[in-house]
Scaffold this motif. Structure first.
Motif, short mmCIF file in Angstrom:
data_model
loop_
_atom_site.label_atom_id
_atom_site.label_comp_id
_atom_site.label_asym_id
_atom_site.label_seq_id
_atom_site.Cartn_x
_atom_site.Cartn_y
_atom_site.Cartn_z
N SER A 14 0.65 -1.25 0.20
CA SER A 14 0.24 0.18 0.13
C SER A 14 0.87 1.87 -0.01
CB SER A 14 -0.43 0.45 1.63
OG SER A 14 0.13 -0.45 2.09
N THR A 15 1.95 0.65 0.03
CA THR A 15 2.84 2.34 0.54
C THR A 15 3.31 2.67 -0.70
OG1 THR A 15 4.67 0.78 0.90
CG2 THR A 15 3.66 2.09 2.61
N GLY A 16 3.00 1.45 -1.70
CA GLY A 16 3.50 2.03 -3.34
C GLY A 16 5.29 1.22 -3.19
N THR A 18 6.99 -1.84 -5.18
CA THR A 18 6.62 -2.92 -5.53
C THR A 18 8.44 -4.09 -4.68
OG1 THR A 18 5.95 -2.41 -7.21
CG2 THR A 18 6.67 -4.14 -7.51
N ALA A 19 7.30 -5.05 -4.13
CA ALA A 19 8.45 -5.96 -3.13
C ALA A 19 8.72 -7.09 -4.33
CB ALA A 19 7.96 -6.41 -1.95
N LEU A 20 7.68 -7.46 -5.37
CA LEU A 20 7.84 -8.29 -6.17
C LEU A 20 7.87 -8.43 -7.46
CD1 LEU A 20 6.94 -11.83 -4.15
CD2 LEU A 20 9.36 -11.00 -4.75
N GLY A 37 19.37 -13.56 -1.77
CA GLY A 37 19.18 -11.89 -1.92
C GLY A 37 19.43 -11.00 -0.62
N HIS A 38 19.89 -9.46 -1.78
CA HIS A 38 20.24 -8.19 -0.15
C HIS A 38 19.52 -8.10 0.42
CE1 HIS A 38 23.94 -7.62 -1.50
NE2 HIS A 38 23.50 -7.31 -2.90
N THR A 39 19.67 -7.49 1.65
CA THR A 39 18.26 -6.63 2.28
C THR A 39 17.30 -5.93 1.56
OG1 THR A 39 18.12 -5.58 4.34
CG2 THR A 39 19.60 -4.67 3.32
N SER A 41 15.43 -7.49 -0.64
CA SER A 41 15.32 -8.04 -2.38
C SER A 41 13.73 -8.33 -2.47
CB SER A 41 15.87 -8.23 -2.32
OG SER A 41 16.11 -9.71 -1.69
N GLY A 42 12.79 -8.55 -1.22
CA GLY A 42 11.55 -9.00 -1.57
C GLY A 42 11.53 -11.02 -0.93
N LYS A 43 12.62 -11.30 -0.44
CA LYS A 43 12.86 -12.86 0.06
C LYS A 43 11.04 -12.76 1.03
CE LYS A 43 16.82 -11.95 2.35
NZ LYS A 43 16.63 -10.91 1.64
N SER A 44 11.21 -12.42 2.37
CA SER A 44 10.24 -12.34 2.87
C SER A 44 8.36 -11.91 2.10
CB SER A 44 10.05 -11.29 4.34
OG SER A 44 11.38 -11.12 5.52
N GLU A 53 0.04 -14.54 4.95
CA GLU A 53 0.11 -13.50 5.30
C GLU A 53 0.24 -12.03 4.09
OE1 GLU A 53 0.04 -13.91 8.50
OE2 GLU A 53 0.79 -11.31 8.91
N GLU A 54 -0.02 -11.91 3.07
CA GLU A 54 0.06 -11.14 1.99
C GLU A 54 -0.39 -11.73 0.54
OE1 GLU A 54 0.46 -8.41 2.65
OE2 GLU A 54 2.10 -8.11 4.41
N LYS A 55 -1.37 -10.75 0.17
CA LYS A 55 -1.75 -11.51 -0.96
C LYS A 55 -1.38 -10.45 -2.09
CE LYS A 55 -6.85 -11.37 -0.46
NZ LYS A 55 -8.09 -10.86 -0.54
N ASP A 164 11.72 -18.27 7.78
CA ASP A 164 12.34 -17.45 7.34
C ASP A 164 13.97 -16.63 8.54
OD1 ASP A 164 12.98 -14.36 6.38
OD2 ASP A 164 10.68 -14.38 6.04
N GLU A 165 14.81 -16.58 7.39
CA GLU A 165 15.94 -16.30 8.68
C GLU A 165 16.19 -17.36 9.57
OE1 GLU A 165 17.52 -12.36 7.83
OE2 GLU A 165 16.15 -12.21 6.49
N PRO A 166 15.82 -18.54 9.78
CA PRO A 166 15.54 -19.57 11.02
C PRO A 166 17.51 -19.11 11.90
CG PRO A 166 16.56 -20.73 9.37
CD PRO A 166 15.51 -19.23 8.84
N1 LIG Z 1 4.67 -4.71 5.09
C1 LIG Z 1 4.72 -3.93 4.30
N2 LIG Z 1 4.25 -2.45 3.63
C2 LIG Z 1 4.97 -1.81 3.32
N3 LIG Z 1 5.90 -2.42 2.54
C3 LIG Z 1 6.53 -2.82 3.04
C4 LIG Z 1 5.84 -3.95 3.94
N4 LIG Z 1 6.77 -5.53 4.45
C5 LIG Z 1 8.07 -5.01 3.21
N5 LIG Z 1 8.31 -3.64 2.47
C6 LIG Z 1 8.93 -3.19 1.25
O1 LIG Z 1 9.50 -4.38 0.53
C7 LIG Z 1 10.14 -4.59 0.48
C8 LIG Z 1 11.10 -5.88 0.09
O2 LIG Z 1 10.89 -6.64 2.23
P1 LIG Z 1 10.96 -7.67 2.33
O3 LIG Z 1 10.51 -7.74 3.87
O4 LIG Z 1 10.56 -8.39 1.48
O5 LIG Z 1 12.57 -8.01 1.78
P2 LIG Z 1 13.81 -9.14 2.93
O6 LIG Z 1 14.16 -9.85 1.59
O7 LIG Z 1 13.25 -9.74 3.52
O8 LIG Z 1 14.54 -8.15 3.09
P3 LIG Z 1 15.24 -8.55 4.36
O9 LIG Z 1 16.97 -9.82 3.71
O10 LIG Z 1 15.95 -7.46 5.43
O11 LIG Z 1 14.68 -9.38 5.46
C9 LIG Z 1 11.18 -3.72 1.41
O12 LIG Z 1 11.25 -2.39 0.64
C10 LIG Z 1 9.74 -3.61 2.19
O13 LIG Z 1 10.50 -1.71 2.74
#
Ligand SMILES: Nc1ncnc2c1ncn2[C@@H]1O[C@H](COP(=O)(O)OP(=O)(O)OP(=O)(O)O)[C@@H](O)[C@H]1O
Ligand SMILES: [Mg+2]
Lengths: 233, 297
Positions: A14-16, A18-20, A37-39, A41-44, A53-55, A164-166
């Motif tokens: 919703s913040t705009g 694009t995580a994937l 992937g880097h921090t 990057s969208g892994k979580s 948890e997310e759609k 997720d990063e256990p």
């Molecule tokens: N609930 C959310 N609302 C808005 N933006 C989000 C949300 N969760 C993640 N993001 C954004 O989406 C992008 C990907 O986040 P994500 O948590 O998937 O990264 P990650 O690869 O798991 O990072 P890390 O290695 O630090 O855990 C980031 O830019 C993050 O700020």
């Protein structure tokens, strides 16, 4: 056999952000897959998509034959019962013992006390924590706490274990032991394992399939053993 | 079967977690105790104000003076006509002899006066009570124009203002009680919200392992119920003993003998039950409301 299939998945928060972007991938039953992937990057985000948890904003996410993207809120719990989830922060209940923390997962489901006990003891045995069943989380080391979480995640015999990063909070030695546990769950129980991690050593050593995500795009899919220590991770 | 297990386990877990999270439970219970105490006292006051108002109103009556020429038939016809008026509660016939007797008993000087008359100087009357003091005026007007009626009187102006004051006080107390109930609900709900905020990880884990929303909500609902019940104990005990003591100390009335307090038996227990239910319901809905926030998946 196909177990998980993502097709053209997009996720924009919703913040705009694009995580994937346009992610497509197939994971078979019984596979062990690292997601790196880097921090940010969208892994979580990828992982959260799997247990709903997310759609996804666009595309379809099928887990065990169910299109998770279309699952109604009221039915999500049915999906969750087939999936075990483990996190970096352990998410244990501080006032419950090891046994109670693991049993909690089954009690929530309304299972009989008689059925709960053997399942809990078996899960605790798998993670090697039999001597500590009566301890409280604050009496355990980080590695032991993570074992409890793993026991709780697998106690209902899920087809899929998501991590997720256990090992994010653990030292290298302890991480190794945790990985042994997770690996044996994959090998002995046939549970499909998907694990996001930052830990190069683990990924390099274990020689599993690796998915590389960069800026929300799946840029690499290295099949089992073909991944050679990647510089960028 | 499964649903039953979840149900009973929820009750057990609710009791457990009230004790496990003792300081949080205590905060919620104390909040409920204090606010319910205020509601209980306001209910006692409101109940009494209401009953005193009703008492005083019932003292107000219309006196209908009958024309001397009225025959017995006319009188009974008139009585039935008055009884048919909406809002008339009771019609009592008082002949002039009866009234003479009453007045003579009241003061001997009346007796002397009456003795000097051959026929009674008084008129026959009806004493009429109405169900609502505000209707005094309209009913009196209606009776005035009937045949054989000489006049129909009540306190008129002074009574009107008293009646208005009473109904105003009545309305104010009701509004105050309702407002207090809302404030109580708000305060209790918010303390429970804080208590549940501290336990959001518990809810998160329940969701994660696949507990249905119902299975997540139930223990919290029972917990709210227990907290509400525990919170209402002290107010209930205090009002029961307090009111009985005050009632007995004051001999059952305030100011003068005509202003009566409500008899404590049943009244305090009724108020107690209201407080108990209020505590339980607010506790349950407060928790439900607080948990819901964490269930949006
Ligand atoms: N609930 C959310 N609302 C808005 N933006 C989000 C949300 N969760 C993640 N993001 C954004 O989406 C992008 C990907 O986040 P994500 O948590 O998937 O990264 P990650 O690869 O798991 O990072 P890390 O290695 O630090 O855990 C980031 O830019 C993050 O700020
Ligand atoms: Mg992450």
């Amino acid at each position: 056999m196909k177990f998980i299939e993502l097709k053209n998945v997009n996720k924009t928060y919703s913040t705009g952000v694009t995580a994937l972007a346009d992610m497509s991938v197939v994971i078979d039953k019984g596979e062990f897959v690292f997601v790196i992937g880097h921090t940010a990057s969208g892994k979580s985000t990828f992982i959260k998509m799997l247990y709903r948890e997310e759609k996804p904003t666009k595309g379809s996410v099928v887990v065990g034959g169910v299109n998770v993207a279309k699952l109604r809120n009221g039915r999500v719990y049915k999906l969750r019962r087939k999936i075990g989830v483990v996190f970096q922060d352990f998410k244990l209940l501080p006032k419950l013992t090891v046994y109670e923390n693991v049993a909690f997962a089954l009690e929530c489901l309304g299972m009989k006390e008689k059925e709960i006990r053997p399942k809990v003891m078996k899960a605790i045995e798998i993670v090697g924590l039999k001597e500590k069943v009566r301890s409280f989380p604050h009496q355990l080391s980080g590695g032991e706490q993570q074992r409890v979480c793993i026991a709780r995640a697998i106690v209902n015999e899920p087809k899929l274990l998501i991590c997720d990063e256990p090992t994010g909070n653990l030292d290298p030695e302890t991480s190794k032991e945790i990985m042994k546990v997770i690996d044996s769950i994959n090998k002995d129980l046939g549970t499909t394992v998907i694990m996001a991690t930052h830990d190069k050593d683990i990924v390099n050593r274990m020689k599993k399939r690796v998915l590389l995500i960069e800026h929300g795009v799946l840029t690499g899919d290295y099949l089992k053993g073909s991944y050679k220590s990647h510089e960028s991770v | 079967m499964k649903a039953f297990r979840i149900f009973f386990r929820s009750i057990r877990d609710a009791f457990k977690s009230v004790f496990r999270n003792f300081s949080l439970s205590m905060a919620s219970i104390l909040c409920a105790t204090i606010t319910l105490m205020v509601v209980a006292i306001s209910l006692l006051i409101a109940g009494n104000v209401n009953s005193i108002t009703k008492d005083l109103e019932s003292e107000l009556s219309i006196v209908v003076y009958l024309e001397e020429s009225a025959k017995e038939d006319d009188i009974s016809f008139l009585e039935s006509k008055i009884k048919a008026i909406k809002g008339v509660e009771e019609v009592i016939y008082k002949s002039n002899e009866e009234r003479e007797l009453e007045m003579s008993e009241y003061s001997s000087s009346y007796a002397t006066i009456f003795e000097s008359y051959e026929d009674s100087p008084l008129l026959n009357t009806f004493i009429i009570t109405v169900d609502d003091a505000e209707k005094l005026n309209s009913i009196a007007e209606e009776i005035k124009v009937m045949d054989n009626v000489e006049s129909a009187l009540y306190g008129e102006n002074s009574v009107d203002t008293i009646v208005e004051a009473f109904s105003f006080i009545e309305k104010v107390t009701i509004i105050v009680v309702i407002a207090l109930v809302f404030v109580t609900a708000f305060l209790i709900t918010n303390t429970i919200k804080l208590a549940i905020y501290a336990r959001r990880s518990e809810i998160e884990i329940m969701r994660l392992v696949g507990a249905s929303n119902m299975a997540i909500k139930l223990p919290f609902v029972f917990e709210g119920f227990i907290i509400g019940i525990l919170g209402s104990f002290i107010p209930i005990i205090i009002i029961i003993y307090g009111y009985i003591i005050i009632y007995e100390k004051m001999g059952g009335h305030i100011i003068s003998n005509i202003v009566n307090l409500i008899n404590p038996y049943n009244f305090v227990f009724d108020v107690g039950i209201i407080i108990l239910l209020l505590g339980a319901i607010i506790g349950m809905f407060g928790s439900l409301n607080a948990v819901r926030k964490y269930l949006k998946i």
